[in-house]
Design a protein around this motif. Structure first.
Motif, PDB file in Angstrom:
ATOM      1  N   GLU A  36      68.754 -33.038 -41.219  1.00 27.07           N
ATOM      2  CA  GLU A  36      67.164 -33.142 -42.169  1.00 27.07           C
ATOM      3  C   GLU A  36      67.180 -34.920 -42.207  1.00 27.07           C
ATOM      4  O   GLU A  36      68.223 -35.916 -41.823  1.00 27.07           O
ATOM      5  N   PRO A  37      66.673 -35.588 -42.417  1.00 28.52           N
ATOM      6  CA  PRO A  37      66.287 -37.190 -43.217  1.00 28.52           C
ATOM      7  C   PRO A  37      67.160 -37.270 -43.945  1.00 28.52           C
ATOM      8  O   PRO A  37      67.290 -36.602 -44.860  1.00 28.52           O
ATOM      9  N   SER A  38      67.868 -38.453 -43.698  1.00 30.59           N
ATOM     10  CA  SER A  38      68.911 -38.893 -45.095  1.00 30.59           C
ATOM     11  C   SER A  38      67.568 -38.729 -46.166  1.00 30.59           C
ATOM     12  O   SER A  38      66.780 -39.571 -46.029  1.00 30.59           O
ATOM     13  N   GLY A  39      68.582 -38.570 -47.457  1.00 25.11           N
ATOM     14  CA  GLY A  39      67.960 -38.225 -48.783  1.00 25.11           C
ATOM     15  C   GLY A  39      67.459 -37.364 -49.238  1.00 25.11           C
ATOM     16  O   GLY A  39      66.963 -36.677 -50.091  1.00 25.11           O
ATOM     17  N   SER A  40      67.665 -36.281 -47.373  1.00 27.89           N
ATOM     18  CA  SER A  40      66.883 -35.289 -48.272  1.00 27.89           C
ATOM     19  C   SER A  40      67.219 -33.872 -48.868  1.00 27.89           C
ATOM     20  O   SER A  40      68.852 -34.118 -48.838  1.00 27.89           O
ATOM     21  N   ASP A  41      67.061 -33.091 -49.781  1.00 28.99           N
ATOM     22  CA  ASP A  41      68.077 -32.460 -50.225  1.00 28.99           C
ATOM     23  C   ASP A  41      69.037 -31.096 -49.658  1.00 28.99           C
ATOM     24  O   ASP A  41      70.130 -30.741 -50.277  1.00 28.99           O
ATOM     25  N   PHE A  42      68.165 -30.788 -48.603  1.00 23.94           N
ATOM     26  CA  PHE A  42      69.341 -29.766 -47.251  1.00 23.94           C
ATOM     27  C   PHE A  42      70.537 -30.610 -47.198  1.00 23.94           C
ATOM     28  O   PHE A  42      71.029 -29.494 -46.633  1.00 23.94           O
ATOM     29  N   VAL A  43      70.922 -31.972 -47.237  1.00 22.30           N
ATOM     30  CA  VAL A  43      71.410 -32.807 -45.968  1.00 22.30           C
ATOM     31  C   VAL A  43      72.684 -32.165 -47.050  1.00 22.30           C
ATOM     32  O   VAL A  43      73.477 -31.780 -48.180  1.00 22.30           O
ATOM     33  N   GLY A  44      74.005 -32.021 -45.915  1.00 23.18           N
ATOM     34  CA  GLY A  44      75.105 -31.236 -46.555  1.00 23.18           C
ATOM     35  C   GLY A  44      75.246 -29.726 -47.076  1.00 23.18           C
ATOM     36  O   GLY A  44      75.913 -28.858 -47.437  1.00 23.18           O
ATOM     37  N   LYS A  45      73.643 -28.955 -47.117  1.00 23.11           N
ATOM     38  CA  LYS A  45      73.690 -27.694 -47.478  1.00 23.11           C
ATOM     39  C   LYS A  45      74.151 -27.125 -45.881  1.00 23.11           C
ATOM     40  O   LYS A  45      74.018 -27.275 -44.990  1.00 23.11           O
ATOM     41  N   ASP A  46      75.028 -26.180 -46.570  1.00 27.44           N
ATOM     42  CA  ASP A  46      75.180 -24.529 -45.002  1.00 27.44           C
ATOM     43  C   ASP A  46      73.772 -24.222 -44.081  1.00 27.44           C
ATOM     44  O   ASP A  46      72.991 -23.587 -44.772  1.00 27.44           O
ATOM     45  N   ASP A  63      72.476 -37.439 -39.434  1.00 28.60           N
ATOM     46  CA  ASP A  63      72.438 -38.418 -38.529  1.00 28.60           C
ATOM     47  C   ASP A  63      72.605 -37.754 -36.750  1.00 28.60           C
ATOM     48  O   ASP A  63      72.920 -37.168 -36.527  1.00 28.60           O
ATOM     49  N   ALA A  64      71.363 -38.303 -36.419  1.00 30.66           N
ATOM     50  CA  ALA A  64      70.976 -37.514 -35.366  1.00 30.66           C
ATOM     51  C   ALA A  64      71.619 -37.759 -34.028  1.00 30.66           C
ATOM     52  O   ALA A  64      71.946 -36.997 -33.231  1.00 30.66           O
ATOM     53  N   LYS A  69      75.826 -36.221 -29.431  1.00 28.92           N
ATOM     54  CA  LYS A  69      77.425 -36.568 -29.149  1.00 28.92           C
ATOM     55  C   LYS A  69      77.364 -34.935 -29.404  1.00 28.92           C
ATOM     56  O   LYS A  69      78.280 -35.266 -27.768  1.00 28.92           O
ATOM     57  N   SER A  70      77.406 -34.120 -30.875  1.00 30.65           N
ATOM     58  CA  SER A  70      78.552 -33.080 -30.516  1.00 30.65           C
ATOM     59  C   SER A  70      77.665 -31.951 -30.103  1.00 30.65           C
ATOM     60  O   SER A  70      78.446 -30.615 -29.731  1.00 30.65           O
ATOM     61  N   ALA A  71      76.745 -31.766 -29.854  1.00 34.64           N
ATOM     62  CA  ALA A  71      76.493 -30.818 -28.913  1.00 34.64           C
ATOM     63  C   ALA A  71      75.437 -30.283 -28.021  1.00 34.64           C
ATOM     64  O   ALA A  71      75.885 -31.748 -26.820  1.00 34.64           O
ATOM     65  N   ASP A  72      75.455 -29.536 -27.365  1.00 33.64           N
ATOM     66  CA  ASP A  72      75.095 -29.433 -25.533  1.00 33.64           C
ATOM     67  C   ASP A  72      73.523 -29.337 -25.063  1.00 33.64           C
ATOM     68  O   ASP A  72      73.478 -30.459 -24.300  1.00 33.64           O
ATOM     69  N   HIS A  86      64.440 -38.611 -30.185  1.00 29.86           N
ATOM     70  CA  HIS A  86      65.270 -38.262 -29.925  1.00 29.86           C
ATOM     71  C   HIS A  86      65.321 -38.226 -27.870  1.00 29.86           C
ATOM     72  O   HIS A  86      67.079 -37.600 -27.809  1.00 29.86           O
ATOM     73  N   ALA A  87      64.112 -37.975 -27.336  1.00 25.11           N
ATOM     74  CA  ALA A  87      64.466 -38.258 -26.214  1.00 25.11           C
ATOM     75  C   ALA A  87      65.293 -39.618 -25.619  1.00 25.11           C
ATOM     76  O   ALA A  87      66.346 -39.365 -24.888  1.00 25.11           O
TER      77      ALA A  87
END
Length: 270
Positions: A36-46, A63-64, A69-72, A86-87
């Motif tokens: 989610e964008p930086s500053g979103s209340d959802f960052v850090g949530k499960d 961090d998109a 880097k970590s995803a397939d 993202h592309a």
């Protein structure tokens, strides 16, 4: 071969949460992260808990690039400007990107398509099986009927939708144009107001409705003197789009770099 690791950009939105649920219920893939964008209340949530699932120990980040880097594979139902970024990340890291975003300009679409040289990009104006079948039917019917049959496309969506006509409506219009062997942009009539004069023969017209919480209704109308053919698809729940997007990500596994669409995924191409 291990499970396909899928990341979700815009993970806390309505589609993002449905994607988390769909991936969790689908064999052969796992949710590896979301942003989610930086500053979103959802960052850090499960990410699983936000989808009303048991917590899975995967937190939403901001961090998109780290996600790519970590995803397939990464699934994107965000906004045009973000999708272009993202592309480019998918191309930089050689990842699969499944795009359900609509409303891209021609310039933005060209940027996305160019990234297919180094990434596997699956893009669909609509991810549902039913809509893609409708597009194929529209193309076939348009090829059979001559321009004595006027083609009109009616679509309705919820009042939050920001682009019009919908990407799905345009997909259907382009399918009709392809069936007739004409340039869609040359015959598209995307809005009428005031004294417009008589309908131009051969045009493909669009009518747009917005209201309530309608997920998506689309009808292609072939209208001639004394008869009318209507092809309709109605979406009852956004889960059909999530299901199609996850199917696309799994299909794209081990595919060579390039740009693909849902016709490729579903084996409905010519």
């Amino acid at each position: 071969m291990g499970d396909l690791k899928i990341g979700i950009v815009g993970a806390a939105g309505r589609m993002g949460r449905m994607l988390v649920k769909q991936i969790s219920e689908t064999s052969g893939c796992i949710v590896c992260g979301g942003t989610e964008p930086s500053g979103s209340d959802f960052v850090g949530k499960d990410i699983h808990a936000l989808a009303n699932l048991e917590p899975g120990g995967v937190s939403i980040g901001d961090d998109a690039e780290a996600l790519f880097k970590s995803a397939d594979a990464v699934i994107d139902f965000t906004a045009p400007e973000a999708t272009v970024a993202h592309a480019k990340l998918a191309a930089r890291h050689g990842r699969i990107l499944v795009i359900g975003t609509t409303g891209l300009t021609n310039e933005q679409q060209a940027e996305v398509s160019a990234c297919g040289a180094r990434a596997v990009i699956v893009q669909g104006a609509n991810m549902s099986l039913g809509v893609n079948l409708l597009a194929q039917l529209t193309r076939k019917v348009a090829a059979i009927l001559d321009d004595e049959f006027d083609i009109e496309i009616l679509e309705m969506h919820h009042h939050h939708k920001v682009d019009a006509p919908s990407g799905t409506a345009l997909l259907l219009g382009k399918s009709a144009a392809a069936g007739r062997g004409v340039d869609h942009d040359a015959v598209a009539d995307r809005g009428r107001d005031g004294i417009t004069g008589a309908r131009r023969r051969g045009d493909i017209g669009y009518a747009v409705l917005r209201g309530g919480n309608v997920v998506g209704d689309h009808t292609v109308i072939f209208a001639a003197e004394n008869e009318r053919i209507e092809l309709t698809h109605k979406a009852g729940d956004r889960s059909i789009f999530a299901r199609g997007a996850v199917r696309a990500a799994l299909w794209a596994k081990d595919k060579p770099a390039g740009t693909y669409d849902m016709m490729d995924v579903l084996g409905l191409g010519d």
